[in-house]
Every structure is written in structure tokens, then in C-alpha cells.
Design a protein around this motif. Structure first.
Motif, short mmCIF file in Angstrom:
data_model
loop_
_atom_site.label_atom_id
_atom_site.label_comp_id
_atom_site.label_asym_id
_atom_site.label_seq_id
_atom_site.Cartn_x
_atom_site.Cartn_y
_atom_site.Cartn_z
N THR A 263 -6.82 10.29 8.68
CA THR A 263 -7.94 11.16 9.05
C THR A 263 -9.10 11.05 8.06
OG1 THR A 263 -6.64 12.92 8.02
CG2 THR A 263 -6.75 12.91 10.42
N THR A 264 -8.83 10.83 6.80
CA THR A 264 -9.96 10.77 5.87
C THR A 264 -10.55 9.37 5.76
OG1 THR A 264 -8.39 10.48 4.06
CG2 THR A 264 -9.24 12.71 4.44
N LEU A 265 -9.72 8.37 5.53
CA LEU A 265 -10.26 7.02 5.31
C LEU A 265 -10.31 6.18 6.57
CD1 LEU A 265 -8.45 6.17 1.95
CD2 LEU A 265 -10.84 6.78 2.25
N GLY A 266 -9.48 6.55 7.54
CA GLY A 266 -9.46 5.72 8.76
C GLY A 266 -8.21 4.88 8.82
N ALA A 267 -7.85 4.50 10.03
CA ALA A 267 -6.60 3.78 10.24
C ALA A 267 -6.57 2.44 9.53
CB ALA A 267 -6.36 3.59 11.73
N ALA A 268 -7.73 1.86 9.29
CA ALA A 268 -7.78 0.54 8.67
C ALA A 268 -7.20 0.56 7.26
CB ALA A 268 -9.22 0.04 8.62
N PHE A 269 -7.27 1.72 6.61
CA PHE A 269 -6.80 1.78 5.24
C PHE A 269 -5.33 2.10 5.12
CE2 PHE A 269 -10.21 1.24 2.27
CZ PHE A 269 -11.35 1.41 3.04
N ARG A 270 -4.75 2.44 6.25
CA ARG A 270 -3.37 2.94 6.18
C ARG A 270 -2.41 1.92 5.58
NH1 ARG A 270 -0.60 3.96 11.34
NH2 ARG A 270 0.51 2.24 10.38
N GLU A 271 -2.49 0.68 6.08
CA GLU A 271 -1.56 -0.33 5.58
C GLU A 271 -1.79 -0.59 4.10
OE1 GLU A 271 -1.31 -2.61 9.82
OE2 GLU A 271 -1.91 -3.75 8.04
N GLY A 272 -3.06 -0.60 3.73
CA GLY A 272 -3.37 -0.84 2.32
C GLY A 272 -2.77 0.25 1.44
N VAL A 273 -2.91 1.49 1.88
CA VAL A 273 -2.39 2.59 1.08
C VAL A 273 -0.87 2.52 0.98
CG1 VAL A 273 -2.09 5.09 1.02
CG2 VAL A 273 -4.32 4.13 1.49
N THR A 274 -0.22 2.23 2.11
CA THR A 274 1.24 2.10 2.08
C THR A 274 1.66 1.05 1.05
OG1 THR A 274 1.27 2.55 4.44
CG2 THR A 274 3.29 1.71 3.47
N SER A 275 0.97 -0.09 1.07
CA SER A 275 1.32 -1.15 0.13
C SER A 275 1.10 -0.71 -1.31
CB SER A 275 0.48 -2.39 0.40
OG SER A 275 0.71 -2.86 1.71
N LEU A 276 0.00 -0.01 -1.55
CA LEU A 276 -0.25 0.46 -2.91
C LEU A 276 0.83 1.42 -3.36
CD1 LEU A 276 -4.12 0.89 -2.92
CD2 LEU A 276 -2.78 -0.61 -4.37
N VAL A 277 1.23 2.30 -2.46
CA VAL A 277 2.30 3.25 -2.80
C VAL A 277 3.57 2.50 -3.15
CG1 VAL A 277 3.80 5.07 -1.90
CG2 VAL A 277 1.37 5.15 -1.42
N LEU A 278 3.88 1.49 -2.34
CA LEU A 278 5.11 0.72 -2.60
C LEU A 278 5.05 0.05 -3.97
CD1 LEU A 278 7.82 -0.37 -1.76
CD2 LEU A 278 6.68 -2.19 -0.52
N ILE A 279 3.92 -0.58 -4.27
CA ILE A 279 3.79 -1.24 -5.57
C ILE A 279 3.92 -0.22 -6.69
CG2 ILE A 279 2.20 -2.47 -7.09
CD1 ILE A 279 1.20 -3.99 -4.70
N ALA A 280 3.28 0.93 -6.50
CA ALA A 280 3.35 1.96 -7.54
C ALA A 280 4.79 2.41 -7.76
CB ALA A 280 2.48 3.15 -7.16
N ILE A 281 5.52 2.63 -6.68
CA ILE A 281 6.92 3.04 -6.78
C ILE A 281 7.75 1.99 -7.50
CG2 ILE A 281 8.99 3.61 -5.48
CD1 ILE A 281 7.20 5.71 -4.95
N LEU A 282 7.51 0.72 -7.15
CA LEU A 282 8.29 -0.35 -7.77
C LEU A 282 8.00 -0.44 -9.26
CD1 LEU A 282 8.08 -3.13 -5.05
CD2 LEU A 282 10.13 -1.96 -5.83
N LEU A 283 6.75 -0.20 -9.63
CA LEU A 283 6.42 -0.28 -11.04
C LEU A 283 7.06 0.88 -11.80
CD1 LEU A 283 2.69 -1.41 -10.99
CD2 LEU A 283 4.74 -2.76 -11.41
N TYR A 284 7.17 2.01 -11.11
CA TYR A 284 7.75 3.17 -11.74
C TYR A 284 9.27 3.04 -11.85
CZ TYR A 284 8.82 8.07 -12.65
OH TYR A 284 9.29 9.22 -13.20
N LYS A 285 9.86 2.44 -10.83
CA LYS A 285 11.32 2.30 -10.79
C LYS A 285 11.68 0.84 -10.54
CE LYS A 285 13.99 6.15 -8.78
NZ LYS A 285 14.87 6.48 -7.64
N PRO A 286 11.59 -0.02 -11.59
CA PRO A 286 11.79 -1.45 -11.36
C PRO A 286 13.17 -1.80 -10.81
CG PRO A 286 10.94 -1.04 -13.55
CD PRO A 286 11.32 0.29 -13.00
N CYS A 287 14.14 -0.90 -11.05
CA CYS A 287 15.46 -1.21 -10.53
C CYS A 287 15.60 -0.79 -9.08
CB CYS A 287 16.55 -0.52 -11.34
SG CYS A 287 16.51 -1.01 -13.05
N GLY A 288 14.56 -0.16 -8.57
CA GLY A 288 14.51 0.14 -7.16
C GLY A 288 15.66 0.96 -6.66
N LEU A 289 16.53 0.29 -5.91
CA LEU A 289 17.62 1.02 -5.26
C LEU A 289 18.87 1.08 -6.11
CD1 LEU A 289 17.07 -0.67 -1.83
CD2 LEU A 289 16.45 1.64 -2.42
N ALA A 290 18.78 0.60 -7.33
CA ALA A 290 20.01 0.49 -8.12
C ALA A 290 20.45 1.78 -8.75
CB ALA A 290 19.86 -0.59 -9.18
#
Lengths: 238, 283, 328
Positions: free
Chosen positions: B253-280
């Protein structure tokens, strides 16, 4: 001169103290044994010394230079070699290549192919692995893999060798040969620290023994003294 | 207006929670890193689409059909996954990457690149509860999520099988030594996870348009939620799922649908950097 | 340098292999003379050379144990970098592709540093997510890139005596870049660098205990890998003339190099090339006619078959040992 000085190393895993103010030093050209029951922190102290984690507190010095925060590859290049409790050869490479790698990577700069090949062969000879040098490392027996670990570490031209349980699981005959080999290396000037939980090597080789239990050093001294201490026996049996 | 965003965000989040749980169940016991999760979701969606639009069945009848179809597919997939060698996480992620391509192209062959949707006109009608208007669609999503997640939670926490399953996630070897049939646990958990995806498929196809390449997005979100919540932590998955649902809604709603995928990817990268062991880490 | 000599000395049957490969490449340069009738064949081969080069770049990183699912990021950035450079500075492609390569290298270096603590499947996942970032920028920085409208009129390749961007020109450009890249990769993999990568792939912790600086080697390797991918993207952009974000930042360019390297043999130097040739020819001449819209299913199947039955790829089946100093 103390080649290696470990000074009040303390480290936590979560809230648990894995190492608690462990201190000892290793004089040049000596052999020191590190013993203690399971979980005492023996391999952990090796990990700290070889640079795989930074201890919460304390300092480690090698050749009077503080290496506490150095990355592992830098410590290796300074002359500190190490083996692992369960052998970790490069399984896809031949025995020859494994030792070669030890040689190649620890020495930057130009190399002379002939010299490298010769030196690798010498080490293989010393460790009685020459007949197997074209075999893939993954195909060796345990005893051979243990020797390969040592060979590869030797190829890095270390001044100090950290050996983690090199004798565990070996036949008495193999242990004897190992003892002779280590005696020989030591007489040629190599300083060796051995983790020896099963006490296969300590009595025959070590001039000094450090005993760890639950992350703390509970005793230090000559093997015959230390092994007679009530404290040490209780730690192992209790 | 914000209330509407909240509700639709939570509905979306509930959907995310279901598919994340599916991913979690699959990974937890078999250690298969199923990158094709979204494509399986699409498969369920397409099955429901065919059932509804081509055979004239209603939405709700198409759900068990989708679940069944996915389970059948799951049996085949399980056999195949068993044959993959160590290192499992890496090899399965590469293998399922291949599965993604294969499935995408299968969808292309059978359904072409056209965007399709399950028409559910009855879902736009609203119901008033406590002076707040919910659409039937939202309510259906909430209810389904609530029932399935509660059921799963109950099973995991209070039945023997569920406890055995949780133990298996924590330490496979030890559990085997205790005499628990790890193999049977594995296949049941795997199929359970697949069934959840089958359950979510029809919803996916009715909430928005499905097309062959629309699966990756869902997979990434399932992975994010699972990493944040931890494998097998059902309650945490709900919270994380809702969080993602609200976030996605906000971005759209704020940035538009075009940004959605980008934001999801950024969130994923951020999570991975925070928890490098991921699912372990499973605590 | 000397290490290369050493490696080659250890390597058996080295000369026959080099001769075979060299001969084959020379043959490929002559194909246009023989295949004047079939310009389709020239096009297909061109495409396979492009993918081969991209695949070689991908495989260099994979050699160190890092599997990337996001090489499209470097490919796409190379395409945009080169196109923008050529359009804004009015240069010809042979100059601007270096800008494309550099762009790919920089992004690769950046991601290498950012993802330094990630391993295995998580590194792969991070690279998958990475693609969205340059894509999002290309889509939205409209003043620079015209957003989703894309870039048009990208300068074509012009060789003396041949029409600009003709089949022949593109064929020669792609074949040349493949040859150069192949040489570079062969040199790297047979040098101390290559040995370090082999060791890191098999056991990172042990590698560090023998003096290998993991972060350093990963960084330079990913940078070269990104550079290669960037060059490929650049060549693609100039060959086609028009690019837009969805086209060059697509999963396609992440997936294909990986499939071809795995299928061809990721532990050998020319594995990726073999994989590209075989799969592209199969795709265009066999699968395309049968499944006009879903022919790429071939690539999905190829990955799955490789993982299940032939982890060493085709070259592995032909006896290339996993340690790969069988340099062909």
C-alpha cells in the motif's frame, strides 16, 4: 624460552563456562601432554590456540607475539601446525596431494617444483606413507589417516605441533611406531603438544602434563607425579 | 482504513503461517531444503482451479482434492529425496531448484503463461462482528488457519507421535536408538507438511492470480518465517507469519506492488545475516 | 606461475587433453565457413558459447564450494553497466563491455563481503535473494535506466568487413570471449589459487590450519566470477540491442549456468563448456520442437538427474577425478 604461553583463557558457550582461566606454557623443544576426562575442554583450548574463536578473556602468545585475535591462517603461517581428533583429510585428493597442499599453502612466494616434490616425498617417507601416495586420501585406514594428518601438518614447516588424540583407536604396534616418530621429531627440534585422553602417549613422551577438568586446569607437572594425584584419578573416574 | 489493512494483513499472515509450517515440517525431519515449496503451492492452486473452473466444483470441495493430489505427489517426491546424498541441505536446495524449473515449465505446458484465478464471488460479501466488517474470504482464511494450526499444535504437543516428532527434529540419531521408528516419522511429517501446502493451494489461487512463475515469492516468505520462528515452533510461526503478512501489506500500500519482491528479498538477506546458521539452531 | 608448472607436471595425460581442446576450438572458429547454409546453427552455437562463458564464471565460484543461485544479478548488472556506459559515453561495445564486467565484479565483491559468514545452502539462498536488489534499482531509477521501458538502441558489435551484429559477428565475439575466459579459468584452477579453492571446498576449517586465507580467496574468486558474468551480460546486451530489468535479471540466467556446469561436470575445467554445448543443442534441436512453450523443462530435469545419478557430471562419467587437475 616459552614458545607458547596460554594465559587465563576463559570462554563461554551461552551462559556456561567452557574454559575457566586456563593457563600453562610450553617450553621450546619439549613435549607437553594435555589430559582430562571427556568434555574437559581439551579440544576447545586447541581451537582457541589455533585461532578458531576469540576467547572471552585471556591471552595467547606464540614466540612472544600475542596471537589471541589472529585468524587461523595467519597463526598457521607463523609456524603452528595442528591435527584434528577425527582425521580430516582432503578426501578427493591423493595422499601426495594432501601433503603437497600443506607445503604449498603455508609458504607464499615462488616455489621450485622439484624442491617441493622432493620435500613432500621426504615427509611421506618419514610417515611411512610412500607406498600409498597415489591413493585417494579417503581410502586410507584410520592409522594411515592419522599419519597423513601429521604429514600434512609437518609440510607446513611448523615450530609447534598441536596433536589432538593422534593415538586413539590405534593398535599397540601402531602406537609404538607413533611414539618413535614423535620422539624423533622432538629430537630434531619440534615442540609438540599432545591431547591424550586415553593416556597412550603421555607417560612415554611428555616432560610436562596439564590436566583439565570441566574447563579448569586442576593439575600440572611431571607425568608420574600428576598421574598419581588423587585429584586426577577422581576426575577420570568420578 | 487501517483496520482493513490489519485484517487483510493478518489473513495474509495466516496463509503464510500455514505454508511456513509446511516448509518447517518437511525440513525438520528430512532436512530437505525445499526450494520448490512455492511451486507445490501453485500445483495445489492449479488442481483447485481445474476442479472449480473446469469441473464446476465449489471452492470447499476442491480443497480435499488439492490435498490429496499433493499427498500423492509427495509420496513420489519423498522416494526421490531419500536418494539424495550428503551434504543434504546444499544438495536438496540445488535439486529442488531443478524441480522449480521443471515444475514451472510443466505449468507452462499445461496451463500456458496466462494468469488464472479461482473465482469465489461469495467471498467478497462481508460479515459484521463487533462492528468490524470482515469479508467472508478473510474469515475463511482465518478459520482454516486457526483450525489446522491448532490441530497441528495439539498433535505436536500432546500426542506421543507429536512428541516423538519433535524429538526427531532435535536429534535424529538419539531418537533412533530409543526405538522410535524414525523412518515412519519422517514420511508422516513430510506428507503432513505437503498436506498443509495442499490445503493452502486453493486459497492461494483464489486470493490472487496464479501463473507459472509465481511460486518463488511464496517460497522465500515461507523460508523467512521458518528461520525467524525456528523449525517446529508452531506458536512462533504464527507470530512471524502475521508479521510478514502485515509487512507485505504495508509495502504494497505504501510503496506499491513493484517493491514487494525487493523488500521480501531484503528481509531474507537481513535475516540470514542475523542468523547465519539459519535453520540449524533449534532452541 | 611455478605452481602451474608443478600442477601440470603432476597431471597425467595433460598434453593430449590440451591438444584435443585446442583442436576443437579451432574447429569451432572454422564452422562458419562450413555452415553458411544454416544460420540457425550459428545462432544456436553462439548462444551456447555465451552460456558456456557464463557457466565457466559460475563454476569458478562453485569450485570453492560456494554455490550461487543468483548469478543473474551479475549478468544483469553487466548488461546494464555496459549498455549505459556505451549510451552515455558514446563508445563502442568493445570498450564498454569492460565497464559491464567491472560492474559485475564490484557487485560480486560486495556480496562476497556481505555474505562472508554464510555457508552452503544459506549462501545459496542469499544469492537468490540478491538478484532482486539491482533489479529493483533498474526498475525504479527511471531517470537513469528508463525503468521497465528498458534501454533501446544499444550499440551493436561491428567487426571489419562484416555487417554489424550479424550472426557471424556475434558468433565470433562469443567464441572469442569463451576462449579467453577458458584460458583464464584454466590458468587459475591450475595455480596455487586453484589448489586453495579445492582445499576450501573440501574442508574449510582444515584449509585454514594449513595457511589458506578463506575470506581472501573467496573474495577474489567471487569477484572474478562476477566479472565474467558481467562480461557475458554485456555481450548479451549489445547483441540484442534492447534490455529491460525483467529480461536480464531473470531466474533464467541464474539457473542455466548452474545446470550446465553441474551437468557438464563441475570438478573439471571444461565441464561447463561441455554442459553448455550439449544442453543448448538438445534444447534447441530436440526439446524446442516437441515442447514449444515448456522446452526449458530440460534444464530442470538435467539438474535433478545430475544430483541423483552423476554428481560429477558428464566429465565425471568420463573419468575426470573430482579433484579436477585433469585440466580438460
Amino acid at each position: 624460552m616459552a614458545l607458547l604461553e596460554v594465559d587465563k583463557i576463559t570462554t563461554y558457550r551461552g551462559s556456561q563456562k567452557v574454559l575457566d582461566s586456563v593457563s600453562f606454557s610450553v617450553e621450546e623443544k619439549t613435549m607437553v601432554g594435555i589430559i582430562g576426562p571427556n568434555g574437559a575442554g581439551k579440544t576447545t583450548i586447541f581451537d582457541a590456540i589455533s585461532g578458531f574463536f576469540k576467547p572471552g578473556k585471556g591471552r595467547i602468545s606464540f614466540e612472544r607475539i600475542e596471537i589471541t585475535h589472529f585468524p587461523p591462517h595467519r597463526i598457521a603461517k607463523m609456524g603452528l601446525g595442528r591435527t584434528f581428533q577425527i582425521p580430516r583429510p582432503f578426501k578427493e585428493q591423493t595422499v601426495f596431494e594432501n601433503v603437497l597442499l600443506g607445503h604449498l599453502m603455508s609458504r607464499p612466494g615462488l616455489i621450485d617444483p622439484d624442491e617441493v616434490i622432493t620435500e613432500t616425498n621426504i615427509i611421506l617417507e618419514k610417515l611411512e606413507l610412500s607406498s600409498k601416495k597415489e591413493r585417494l586420501a579417503g581410502e586410507l585406514t584410520l592409522s594411515e589417516q592419522r599419519r597423513l594428518e601429521i604429514a600434512r601438518a609437518l609440510a607446513t614447516n611448523p615450530r609447534l605441533l598441536l596433536l589432538d588424540e593422534v593415538a586413539a583407536g590405534l593398535s599397540p604396534a601402531a602406537i609404538d611406531r607413533l611414539v618413535n616418530l614423535l620422539k624423533q621429531l622432538n629430537s630434531q627440534g619440534m615442540t609438540i603438544v599432545i591431547i591424550d585422553h586415553f593416556l597412550n602417549l603421555t607417560m612415554q613422551l611428555a616432560s610436562n602434563v596439564v590436566v583439565l577438568d570441566s574447563g579448569r586446569k586442576i593439575a600440572e607437572g611431571r607425568p608420574d607425579e600428576v598421574l598419581n594425584m588423587r585429584l586426577v584419578r577422581d576426575a577420570y573416574l568420578g | 482504513m487501517y483496520l482493513k489493512l490489519l485484517i487483510s494483513g493478518l489473513a495474509l499472515g495466516s496463509f503464510y503461517a500455514i505454508i511456513a509450517l509446511g516448509f518447517s515440517m518437511i525440513f525438520g525431519v528430512t532436512r530437505v531444503f525445499n526450494l520448490a515449496h512455492g511451486e507445490l503451492l501453485l500445483a495445489g492452486g492449479y488442481v483447485a482451479y481445474v476442479a472449480c473452473e473446469r469441473f464446476g466444483l465449489g471452492f470447499w470441495p476442491s480443497v480435499p482434492i488439492s490435498v490429496l493430489a499433493l499427498i500423492l505427489l509427495g509420496v513420489i517426491l519423498y522416494r526421490v529425496f531419500r536418494a539424495i546424498k550428503e551434504p543434504l541441505e546444499l544438495n536438496t536446495i540445488v535439486f529442488t531448484f531443478g524441480l522449480v524449473i521443471a515444475l514451472q515449465n510443466l505449468f507452462l505446458i499445461f496451463f500456458s503463461a496466462d494468469y488464472r484465478i479461482l473465482t469465489t464471488p461469495e467471498w467478497s460479501t462481508t460479515i459484521e462482528i463487533f462492528n468490524v466488517s470482515f469479508t467472508r474470504g478473510h474469515l475463511s482464511m482465518f478459520l482454516t488457519a486457526f483450525i489446522s494450526v491448532s490441530a497441528l499444535y495439539f498433535v505436536l504437543r500432546h500426542t506421543f507421535w507429536g512428541k516423538a516428532l519433535r524429538a526427531t527434529i532435535q536429534d535424529r540419531e538419539a531418537v533412533g536408538l530409543l526405538g522410535i521408528d524414525v523412518e515412519k516419522n519422517s514420511i508422516l511429517a513430510f506428507l503432513g507438511g505437503i498436506a498443509l501446502v495442499g490445503l493452502a493451494g486453493p486459497f492461494f489461487a483464489s486470493f490472487h492470480y496464479i501463473h507459472p512463475t509465481g511460486g518463488i515469492e511464496a517460497t522465500l516468505i515461507a523460508i523467512i518465517v521458518t528461520i525467524v520462528a525456528g523449525v517446529g515452533h508452531v506458536r512462533a510461526v504464527i507470530w512471524a507469519g502475521w508479521g510478514m503478512g502485515l509487512l507485505e501489506n504495508l509495502v504494497t500500500t505504501t510503496l506499491g506492488a513493484a517493491f514487494r519482491e525487493g523488500v521480501t528479498s531484503l528481509v531474507l538477506i537481513a535475516i540470514l545475516l542475523y542468523k547465519p546458521c539459519g535453520l540449524a539452531d533449534n532452541q | 606461475m611455478k605452481v602451474i608448472t608443478l600442477t601440470l607436471r603432476l597431471h597425467q595425460r595433460f598434453f593430449p587433453k590440451v591438444l584435443t581442446v585446442t583442436g576443437f576450438i579451432l574447429l569451432l572458429f572454422l564452422v562458419p565457413l562450413l555452415a553458411i547454409q544454416s544460420s540457425f546453427l550459428l545462432q544456436v552455437l553462439s548462444t551456447s558459447f555465451l552460456y558456456a562463458a557464463l557457466s565457466l564464471s559460475w563454476n569458478l565460484l562453485a569450485y570453492s564450494g560456494h554455490i550461487s543461485l543468483g548469478h543473474a544479478a551479475f549478468f544483469g548488472l553487466g548488461a546494464y553497466g555496459s549498455a549505459l556506459f556505451a549510451l552515455n559515453f558514446d563508445t563502442d561495445p568493445f570498450t564498454s563491455i569492460w565497464a559491464g564486467g567491472l560492474a559485475g565484479a564490484l557487485l560480486a565483491a560486495f556480496s562476497g563481503i556481505l555474505f562472508a559468514r554464510l555457508r552452503g545452502a544459506y549462501f545459496a539462498l542469499a544469492t537468490l535473494a540478491l538478484v532482486e536488489i539491482p533489479k529493483m534499482i533498474a526498475d525504479n531509477w527511471v531517470s537513469l535506466t528508463r525503468g521497465s521501458l528498458g534501454l533501446l538502441n544499444i550499440p551493436p558489435f561491428k567487426l571489419p568487413l562484416i555487417n554489424a551484429n550479424s550472426n557471424l559477428t556475434i558468433y565470433l565475439v562469443n567464441l572469442s570471449s569463451l576462449t579467453i575466459l577458458l584460458l583464464v579459468v584454466a590458468l587459475i584452477l591450475n595455480s596455487r589459487w586453484g589448489w586453495a579453492l579445492r582445499a576450501l571446498r573440501q574442508d574449510e576449517k582444515v584449509s585454514m590450519t594449513i595457511g589458506i586465507n578463506s575470506n581472501f580467496y573467496t573474495l577474489i574468486t567471487i569477484s572474478v566470477s562476477g566479472f565474467g558474468a558481467g562480461i557475458c551480460g554485456a555481450i548479451f546486451a549489445h547483441s540484442i540491442g534492447i534490455i529491460e530489468p525483467g529480461m536480464v535479471f531473470s531466474l533464467h540466467y541464474s539457473a542455466l549456468p548452474m545446470v550446465m556446469a553441474l551437468f557438464g561436470g563441475r570438478f573439471s575445467v571444461i565441464g561447463p563448456v561441455v554442459g553448455s554445448l550439449v544442453l543448448t543443442l538438445l534444447d534447441q534441436f530436440v526439446f524446442q520442437p516437441i515442447f514449444p512453450s515448456g522446452h526449458q523443462i530440460l534444464y530442470g530435469l538435467a539438474i535433478m538427474i545430475t544430483i541423483l545419478f552423476m554428481p560429477g557430471g558428464l566429465m565425471g562419467l568420463l573419468g575426470a577425478r573430482k579433484h579436477g587437475i585433469t585440466g580438460s
